[in-house]
Design a protein around this motif. Structure first.
Motif, PDB file in Angstrom:
ATOM      1  N   VAL A   1     -10.069  15.919 -31.909  1.00 34.87           N
ATOM      2  CA  VAL A   1     -10.636  16.250 -33.224  1.00 34.87           C
ATOM      3  C   VAL A   1     -11.645  17.384 -33.045  1.00 34.87           C
ATOM      4  O   VAL A   1     -12.493  17.332 -32.146  1.00 34.87           O
ATOM      5  CB  VAL A   1     -11.353  15.043 -33.868  1.00 34.87           C
ATOM      6  CG1 VAL A   1     -11.922  15.439 -35.242  1.00 34.87           C
ATOM      7  CG2 VAL A   1     -10.416  13.859 -34.011  1.00 34.87           C
ATOM      8  N   VAL A   2     -11.545  18.394 -33.888  1.00 33.00           N
ATOM      9  CA  VAL A   2     -12.507  19.497 -33.895  1.00 33.00           C
ATOM     10  C   VAL A   2     -13.013  19.657 -35.319  1.00 33.00           C
ATOM     11  O   VAL A   2     -12.223  19.637 -36.275  1.00 33.00           O
ATOM     12  CB  VAL A   2     -11.869  20.817 -33.424  1.00 33.00           C
ATOM     13  CG1 VAL A   2     -12.898  21.947 -33.464  1.00 33.00           C
ATOM     14  CG2 VAL A   2     -11.300  20.675 -32.011  1.00 33.00           C
TER      15      VAL A   2
ATOM     16  N   HIS B   1     -17.806  21.627 -33.159  1.00 31.48           N
ATOM     17  CA  HIS B   1     -17.930  20.338 -32.485  1.00 31.48           C
ATOM     18  C   HIS B   1     -16.534  19.868 -32.065  1.00 31.48           C
ATOM     19  O   HIS B   1     -15.610  19.892 -32.879  1.00 31.48           O
ATOM     20  CB  HIS B   1     -18.502  19.255 -33.411  1.00 31.48           C
ATOM     21  CG  HIS B   1     -19.747  19.660 -34.145  1.00 31.48           C
ATOM     22  ND1 HIS B   1     -21.007  19.237 -33.779  1.00 31.48           N
ATOM     23  CD2 HIS B   1     -19.926  20.441 -35.254  1.00 31.48           C
ATOM     24  CE1 HIS B   1     -21.898  19.731 -34.620  1.00 31.48           C
ATOM     25  NE2 HIS B   1     -21.268  20.466 -35.522  1.00 31.48           N
ATOM     26  N   VAL B   2     -16.396  19.407 -30.839  1.00 33.36           N
ATOM     27  CA  VAL B   2     -15.134  18.828 -30.408  1.00 33.36           C
ATOM     28  C   VAL B   2     -15.374  17.381 -29.997  1.00 33.36           C
ATOM     29  O   VAL B   2     -16.422  17.048 -29.421  1.00 33.36           O
ATOM     30  CB  VAL B   2     -14.499  19.623 -29.244  1.00 33.36           C
ATOM     31  CG1 VAL B   2     -15.393  19.658 -28.009  1.00 33.36           C
ATOM     32  CG2 VAL B   2     -13.118  19.067 -28.901  1.00 33.36           C
ATOM     33  N   TYR B   3     -14.408  16.525 -30.306  1.00 34.23           N
ATOM     34  CA  TYR B   3     -14.504  15.093 -29.994  1.00 34.23           C
ATOM     35  C   TYR B   3     -13.265  14.686 -29.203  1.00 34.23           C
ATOM     36  O   TYR B   3     -12.161  14.655 -29.744  1.00 34.23           O
ATOM     37  CB  TYR B   3     -14.611  14.274 -31.280  1.00 34.23           C
ATOM     38  CG  TYR B   3     -15.812  14.655 -32.129  1.00 34.23           C
ATOM     39  CD1 TYR B   3     -17.055  14.040 -31.938  1.00 34.23           C
ATOM     40  CD2 TYR B   3     -15.711  15.654 -33.098  1.00 34.23           C
ATOM     41  CE1 TYR B   3     -18.156  14.405 -32.697  1.00 34.23           C
ATOM     42  CE2 TYR B   3     -16.804  16.022 -33.859  1.00 34.23           C
ATOM     43  CZ  TYR B   3     -18.023  15.395 -33.652  1.00 34.23           C
ATOM     44  OH  TYR B   3     -19.118  15.758 -34.404  1.00 34.23           O
ATOM     45  N   GLU B   4     -13.458  14.431 -27.923  1.00 33.86           N
ATOM     46  CA  GLU B   4     -12.365  13.961 -27.073  1.00 33.86           C
ATOM     47  C   GLU B   4     -12.378  12.436 -27.085  1.00 33.86           C
ATOM     48  O   GLU B   4     -13.391  11.812 -26.756  1.00 33.86           O
ATOM     49  CB  GLU B   4     -12.522  14.482 -25.647  1.00 33.86           C
ATOM     50  CG  GLU B   4     -11.463  13.996 -24.678  1.00 33.86           C
ATOM     51  CD  GLU B   4     -10.040  14.374 -25.077  1.00 33.86           C
ATOM     52  OE1 GLU B   4      -9.116  13.612 -24.746  1.00 33.86           O
ATOM     53  OE2 GLU B   4      -9.849  15.437 -25.734  1.00 33.86           O
ATOM     54  N   ILE B   5     -11.266  11.841 -27.467  1.00 34.68           N
ATOM     55  CA  ILE B   5     -11.180  10.389 -27.625  1.00 34.68           C
ATOM     56  C   ILE B   5     -10.615   9.734 -26.380  1.00 34.68           C
ATOM     57  O   ILE B   5      -9.593  10.174 -25.846  1.00 34.68           O
ATOM     58  CB  ILE B   5     -10.300  10.045 -28.845  1.00 34.68           C
ATOM     59  CG1 ILE B   5     -10.968  10.533 -30.135  1.00 34.68           C
ATOM     60  CG2 ILE B   5     -10.015   8.547 -28.919  1.00 34.68           C
ATOM     61  CD1 ILE B   5     -10.044  10.521 -31.340  1.00 34.68           C
TER      62      ILE B   5
ATOM     63  N   ASN C   1     -12.325  22.780 -20.328  1.00 35.77           N
ATOM     64  CA  ASN C   1     -11.646  23.651 -21.295  1.00 35.77           C
ATOM     65  C   ASN C   1     -12.419  23.742 -22.602  1.00 35.77           C
ATOM     66  O   ASN C   1     -12.590  24.831 -23.172  1.00 35.77           O
ATOM     67  CB  ASN C   1     -10.236  23.127 -21.572  1.00 35.77           C
ATOM     68  CG  ASN C   1      -9.264  23.413 -20.441  1.00 35.77           C
ATOM     69  OD1 ASN C   1      -9.453  24.355 -19.664  1.00 35.77           O
ATOM     70  ND2 ASN C   1      -8.218  22.617 -20.333  1.00 35.77           N
ATOM     71  N   TYR C   2     -12.898  22.612 -23.092  1.00 35.93           N
ATOM     72  CA  TYR C   2     -13.605  22.600 -24.376  1.00 35.93           C
ATOM     73  C   TYR C   2     -14.935  23.342 -24.310  1.00 35.93           C
ATOM     74  O   TYR C   2     -15.357  23.962 -25.297  1.00 35.93           O
ATOM     75  CB  TYR C   2     -13.849  21.163 -24.840  1.00 35.93           C
ATOM     76  CG  TYR C   2     -12.594  20.337 -24.962  1.00 35.93           C
ATOM     77  CD1 TYR C   2     -11.352  20.928 -25.202  1.00 35.93           C
ATOM     78  CD2 TYR C   2     -12.621  18.947 -24.810  1.00 35.93           C
ATOM     79  CE1 TYR C   2     -10.197  20.170 -25.303  1.00 35.93           C
ATOM     80  CE2 TYR C   2     -11.470  18.174 -24.908  1.00 35.93           C
ATOM     81  CZ  TYR C   2     -10.263  18.802 -25.146  1.00 35.93           C
ATOM     82  OH  TYR C   2      -9.118  18.053 -25.227  1.00 35.93           O
TER      83      TYR C   2
ATOM     84  N   VAL D   1     -17.549  13.095 -26.049  1.00 37.22           N
ATOM     85  CA  VAL D   1     -16.526  12.118 -25.714  1.00 37.22           C
ATOM     86  C   VAL D   1     -16.778  10.895 -26.589  1.00 37.22           C
ATOM     87  O   VAL D   1     -17.914  10.410 -26.681  1.00 37.22           O
ATOM     88  CB  VAL D   1     -16.571  11.708 -24.228  1.00 37.22           C
ATOM     89  CG1 VAL D   1     -15.524  10.634 -23.936  1.00 37.22           C
ATOM     90  CG2 VAL D   1     -16.342  12.912 -23.340  1.00 37.22           C
ATOM     91  N   VAL D   2     -15.733  10.411 -27.243  1.00 40.51           N
ATOM     92  CA  VAL D   2     -15.839   9.222 -28.101  1.00 40.51           C
ATOM     93  C   VAL D   2     -15.025   8.111 -27.456  1.00 40.51           C
ATOM     94  O   VAL D   2     -13.823   8.273 -27.220  1.00 40.51           O
ATOM     95  CB  VAL D   2     -15.317   9.498 -29.524  1.00 40.51           C
ATOM     96  CG1 VAL D   2     -15.551   8.289 -30.430  1.00 40.51           C
ATOM     97  CG2 VAL D   2     -15.979  10.741 -30.106  1.00 40.51           C
ATOM     98  N   SER D   3     -15.683   7.004 -27.155  1.00 41.95           N
ATOM     99  CA  SER D   3     -14.998   5.935 -26.424  1.00 41.95           C
ATOM    100  C   SER D   3     -15.551   4.573 -26.838  1.00 41.95           C
ATOM    101  O   SER D   3     -15.993   4.397 -27.978  1.00 41.95           O
ATOM    102  CB  SER D   3     -15.150   6.162 -24.911  1.00 41.95           C
ATOM    103  OG  SER D   3     -14.305   5.307 -24.181  1.00 41.95           O
ATOM    104  N   VAL D   4     -15.502   3.629 -25.908  1.00 42.35           N
ATOM    105  CA  VAL D   4     -15.954   2.264 -26.162  1.00 42.35           C
ATOM    106  C   VAL D   4     -17.050   1.890 -25.164  1.00 42.35           C
ATOM    107  O   VAL D   4     -17.216   2.532 -24.129  1.00 42.35           O
ATOM    108  CB  VAL D   4     -14.791   1.253 -26.051  1.00 42.35           C
ATOM    109  CG1 VAL D   4     -13.785   1.483 -27.162  1.00 42.35           C
ATOM    110  CG2 VAL D   4     -14.105   1.358 -24.689  1.00 42.35           C
TER     111      VAL D   4
END
Length: 299
Positions: free
Chosen positions: A102-103, A110-114, A130-131, A140-143
């Motif tokens: 998601v950008v 803003h970039v969101y790597e899941i 790269n981002y 980074v979006v995680s748990v």
């Protein structure tokens, strides 16, 4: 339970969603649910909207896949924190050898790597590198259970956000501005030909009079001579022009929470939105009338 989760997650795939947007039914969903012995699910006496919502709630509890995370970002960051009037959201945006989940472009990038509970981290380091070349803020979006592993793989300039069990996004660490590390060549590679030609024309008052085989290299050479602040500003303008959400400014609230990211990605016209909204309020057993389908013949 796992079988049910896989079937329900298929409901939110791009192919099935496009079927609903443009064909107003999905033969491929019928076939898939038939293979999982779950056809009774799509012949219920409930609306399509209720089916999406109940399926999404089930996935939230037991199978939080990538779609869940993307939708949470759309709901809680784009719509909840920013504004769809002045921001643009992209998914699966190609960046070097990676695809950014998601950008969001607003006043910056803003970039969101899941990374879900179902993912591994073997490519995370290369993805982040790269981002960093093209986006000011990298996250980074995680748990919760993955925090320590993420911290061991990324530096402190990268933000960490957790999707909690209560379906909130909690910031563990804020991303730091990386404007000074952006790579001009990598940013140029994000642009389409008409986009970089427009930028060259704007700042040099002309474009190189060269054959197509040489125009790319010549424009790149001119492009990288521009200050990084100007390049970043032009990238924001370009991507917000490439995709905006003006069709959804007044209508996004009409669609169920389970479909926020789906409708934003779809770029539906106002008429298509109207049709889809009408479909959402139809009963499942009407949309998927058994007489309309020969399950064995659907491909």
């Amino acid at each position: 339970m796992q079988k049910n989760n896989i079937a329900l997650s298929y409901l939110f795939t791009s192919n099935v969603l496009r079927d609903f947007f443009y064909n107003h039914h999905s033969g491929r969903l019928v076939k898939f649910f038939d293979e999982f012995n779950m056809l009774d699910k799509i012949y219920q006496n409930i609306t399509l909207k209720d089916f999406f919502e109940s399926s999404y709630k089930q996935l939230l509890k037991t199978y939080r896949n990538e779609y869940i995370f993307k939708n949470a970002i759309a709901q809680k960051i784009l719509i909840g924190r920013h504004s769809i009037n002045s921001s643009s959201l992209f998914t699966e945006l190609r960046v070097e050898t990676s695809k950014a989940d998601v950008v969001i472009f607003n006043g910056t990038s803003h970039v969101y790597e899941i990374k879900t509970e179902l993912d591994n981290f073997e490519r995370l380091e290369s993805q982040i590198e790269n981002y960093k070349k093209v986006f000011e803020y990298v996250n980074v979006v995680s748990v919760e259970s993955k925090i320590d592993e993420i911290k061991s793989l990324i530096d402190e300039s990268v933000g960490i956000i957790i999707l909690t069990d209560k379906y909130t996004l909690r910031t563990i660490r804020k991303a730091k501005s990386g404007l000074n590390r952006l790579n001009k060549e990598s940013m140029f590679n994000l642009l389409r030909k008409n986009e970089y030609l427009q930028i060259i024309q704007k700042f040099y008052n002309s474009v190189p009079d060269l054959p197509n085989t040489k125009i790319y290299s010549a424009c790149k050479e001119l492009f990288i001579k521009l200050p990084i602040e100007i390049i970043h500003k032009e990238m924001l303008r370009t991507f917000k022009e490439r995709k905006n959400h003006k069709n959804f400014i007044s209508t996004i609230s009409l669609f169920p929470n389970s479909l926020k990211i789906a409708v934003l990605e779809s770029d539906l016209s106002m008429e298509e939105q109207k049709d889809f909204s009408y479909l959402l309020n139809q009963k499942m057993n009407v949309i998927f009338n058994k007489k309309d389908y020969n399950v064995s013949s659907i491909s």
